[in-house]
Design an enzyme around this catalytic site. Structure first.
Site, PDB file in Angstrom:
ATOM      1  N   LYS A   1       0.902  -1.432  -0.074  1.00 23.59           N
ATOM      2  CA  LYS A   1      -0.146  -0.198   0.416  1.00 23.59           C
ATOM      3  C   LYS A   1       0.821   1.180   0.335  1.00 23.59           C
ATOM      4  CE  LYS A   1      -4.605  -1.398   1.514  1.00 23.59           C
ATOM      5  NZ  LYS A   1      -5.023  -2.119   3.004  1.00 23.59           N
TER       6      LYS A   1
ATOM      7  N   LYS B   1     -12.962  -4.460  -3.083  1.00 27.83           N
ATOM      8  CA  LYS B   1     -13.264  -3.246  -2.749  1.00 27.83           C
ATOM      9  C   LYS B   1     -12.593  -1.906  -3.470  1.00 27.83           C
ATOM     10  CE  LYS B   1     -15.419  -4.444   1.648  1.00 27.83           C
ATOM     11  NZ  LYS B   1     -14.426  -4.315   3.040  1.00 27.83           N
TER      12      LYS B   1
ATOM     13  N   LYS C   1      -5.899  -9.071  -6.076  1.00 27.74           N
ATOM     14  CA  LYS C   1      -7.041  -9.879  -6.242  1.00 27.74           C
ATOM     15  C   LYS C   1      -8.344  -9.154  -6.119  1.00 27.74           C
ATOM     16  CE  LYS C   1      -6.946  -7.557  -1.734  1.00 27.74           C
ATOM     17  NZ  LYS C   1      -7.074  -8.275   0.147  1.00 27.74           N
TER      18      LYS C   1
HETATM   19  P1  AMP Z   1     -11.527  -6.049   3.210  1.00 29.99           P
HETATM   20  O1  AMP Z   1     -12.196  -6.702   2.230  1.00 29.99           O
HETATM   21  O2  AMP Z   1     -10.186  -6.125   3.448  1.00 29.99           O
HETATM   22  O3  AMP Z   1     -12.020  -5.789   4.954  1.00 29.99           O
HETATM   23  O4  AMP Z   1     -11.572  -7.565   3.974  1.00 29.99           O
HETATM   24  C1  AMP Z   1     -12.023  -8.744   4.662  1.00 29.99           C
HETATM   25  C2  AMP Z   1     -11.935  -9.815   4.721  1.00 29.99           C
HETATM   26  O5  AMP Z   1     -12.055 -10.662   3.255  1.00 29.99           O
HETATM   27  C3  AMP Z   1     -10.102  -9.616   5.025  1.00 29.99           C
HETATM   28  O6  AMP Z   1     -10.557 -11.149   5.566  1.00 29.99           O
HETATM   29  C4  AMP Z   1      -9.455 -10.637   3.983  1.00 29.99           C
HETATM   30  O7  AMP Z   1      -8.861 -11.266   4.093  1.00 29.99           O
HETATM   31  C5  AMP Z   1     -10.497 -11.057   2.799  1.00 29.99           C
HETATM   32  N1  AMP Z   1     -10.482 -10.706   1.482  1.00 29.99           N
HETATM   33  C6  AMP Z   1     -10.829  -9.619   1.505  1.00 29.99           C
HETATM   34  N2  AMP Z   1     -10.615  -9.923  -0.460  1.00 29.99           N
HETATM   35  C7  AMP Z   1     -10.299 -11.451  -1.169  1.00 29.99           C
HETATM   36  C8  AMP Z   1     -10.638 -11.821  -1.947  1.00 29.99           C
HETATM   37  N3  AMP Z   1     -10.247 -10.950  -3.410  1.00 29.99           N
HETATM   38  N4  AMP Z   1      -9.841 -13.579  -1.728  1.00 29.99           N
HETATM   39  C9  AMP Z   1     -10.421 -14.136  -0.063  1.00 29.99           C
HETATM   40  N5  AMP Z   1     -10.417 -12.794   0.613  1.00 29.99           N
HETATM   41  C10 AMP Z   1     -10.491 -12.158   0.502  1.00 29.99           C
END
Ligand code: AMP
Ligand code: TRP
Length: 346
Positions: A113, A198, A195
């Site tokens: 980041k 969001k 990946k």
């Molecule tokens: P975040 O969107 O960063 O708040 O992620 C929330 C949860 O979703 C965390 O445990 C991340 O590791 C998981 N996560 C986010 N994006 C992915 C993805 N593309 N594949 C698998 N897990 C994800």
């Protein structure tokens, strides 16, 4: 799940009011037995997508349904200074004093980041310490997260160990619970080298839980694949097609090999329609459930407040314990001293 901006921590659920059990066997070799407690969180930015769902949230639901004691939170970094959450920031500071800048600078999420901005905000640097505070404050033993969080979890374990060594057993060493590695990271539909996220600008890069059947069809059709027409599963050489097969597999429970066999003769264009149909069918009940919840904001607010109240009891207990061990707690004796010295000054 409802994502609300404005509070650092909305507790979605706190299952079972089982108390934390500390078993002290002997004074010299203290052995502690912590009750299982699951803690995890999601950032409130954007809408939840399939990566979040399969990477983390599906596991949350499984653990909750298995009767575990669970706390799930919405981690809202924008309002970390709100009074509802002083324990998180206070413990963050305490833990920050136990780690080094070199250690934080090595964490891969920070490296990734910080490489994207010219001036690195301090918050980005300290973020994993705040995450450690979130987890340790609830003395969580298990943390279901996506694979990208494993390095952050290593820091949490490191901080728990340092704290325990210095001040006596205070925290369990929490374990990351990560989904099967073959499915642990769903890729962007527009760029399968990244990946699914969001924060990616192009909404066509991800399928969101609330997407309509038309959105899903459109996004699947536009998914980036390659110039080979048959359906084969090769994540290295054909990451775009492999990503679609992985999504198909996650929703149906079929093996990627079985999926390829079932779709012999289809080209990628036609296969995209098959995947779209699977996603549309499986996601529809979830989408409707989310819509139903969204139409009842008062109920959601009630659940969040109830959860936050329960969680804050635990947070306050832990913080009092930490404060006392670190020597920050003003006990009755020292309070009296302060009063005496105040009188003298006057
Ligand atoms: P975040 O969107 O960063 O708040 O992620 C929330 C949860 O979703 C965390 O445990 C991340 O590791 C998981 N996560 C986010 N994006 C992915 C993805 N593309 N594949 C698998 N897990 C994800
Ligand atoms: N860092 C997590 C993410 O980016 C969100 C998060 C914040 C979290 N605090 C947490 C996850 C505590 C698990 C436990 O997805």
């Amino acid at each position: 799940m409802v994502l609300t901006v404005g509070r650092r921590l909305h507790i979605l659920n706190e299952y079972s009011s089982r108390c934390l059990k500390q078993v002290r066997r002997s004074h010299a070799t203290e052995t502690f037995k912590w009750s299982h407690r699951v803690f995890s969180g999601i950032q409130p930015t954007g809408s939840m997508h399939l990566g979040n769902y399969f990477g983390a949230v599906q596991k949350w639901v499984e653990m909750q349904n298995a009767g575990e004691s669970v706390i799930y939170s919405i981690a809202d970094l924008h309002s970390i200074t709100l009074p509802q959450i002083p324990e998180h920031t206070q413990l963050c500071w305490t833990l920050g004093c136990l780690t080094t800048m070199a250690r934080l600078a090595h964490i891969p999420t920070y490296k990734e980041k910080s490489a994207t901005v010219k001036e690195v905000p301090l918050g980005l640097y300290v973020y994993p310490v705040l995450q450690a505070a979130d987890i340790l404050l609830y003395r969580a033993t298990h943390v279901p997260v996506g694979e990208d969080q494993t390095h952050n979890l290593e820091l949490v374990q490191h901080l728990a160990k340092i704290f325990n060594n210095r001040y006596g057993h205070t925290f369990p060493i929490p374990k990351a619970v990560v989904a099967d590695s073959s499915i642990s990271r769903l890729k962007s539909l527009r760029d399968p080298s990244k990946k699914m996220s969001k924060s990616e600008q192009d909404p066509k890069s991800r399928i969101e839980i609330t997407d309509t059947p038309d959105d899903i069809l459109e996004k699947c059709k536009k998914a980036l694949t390659d110039f080979t027409s048959e359906i084969t599963f090769d994540p290295e050489k054909r990451p775009g097609v492999a990503n679609l097969i992985t999504i198909h597999s996650l929703f149906t429970g079929l093996d990627p090999a079985e999926i390829c066999e079932q779709n012999i003769g289809l080209d990628t264009g036609r296969y995209k329609l098959v995947v779209a149909e699977v996603i549309q069918e499986k996601l529809e009940p979830l989408r409707q459930q989310v819509q139903q919840y969204m139409s009842e904001p008062q109920y959601i607010e009630e659940v969040l407040n109830r959860g936050a109240d329960k969680a804050s009891v635990i947070a306050q207990q832990t913080w009092l314990d930490v404060k006392t061990k670190v020597g920050l707690q003003i006990n009755e004796g020292s309070y009296r001293c302060l009063q005496v010295s105040e009188k003298r000054v006057m």
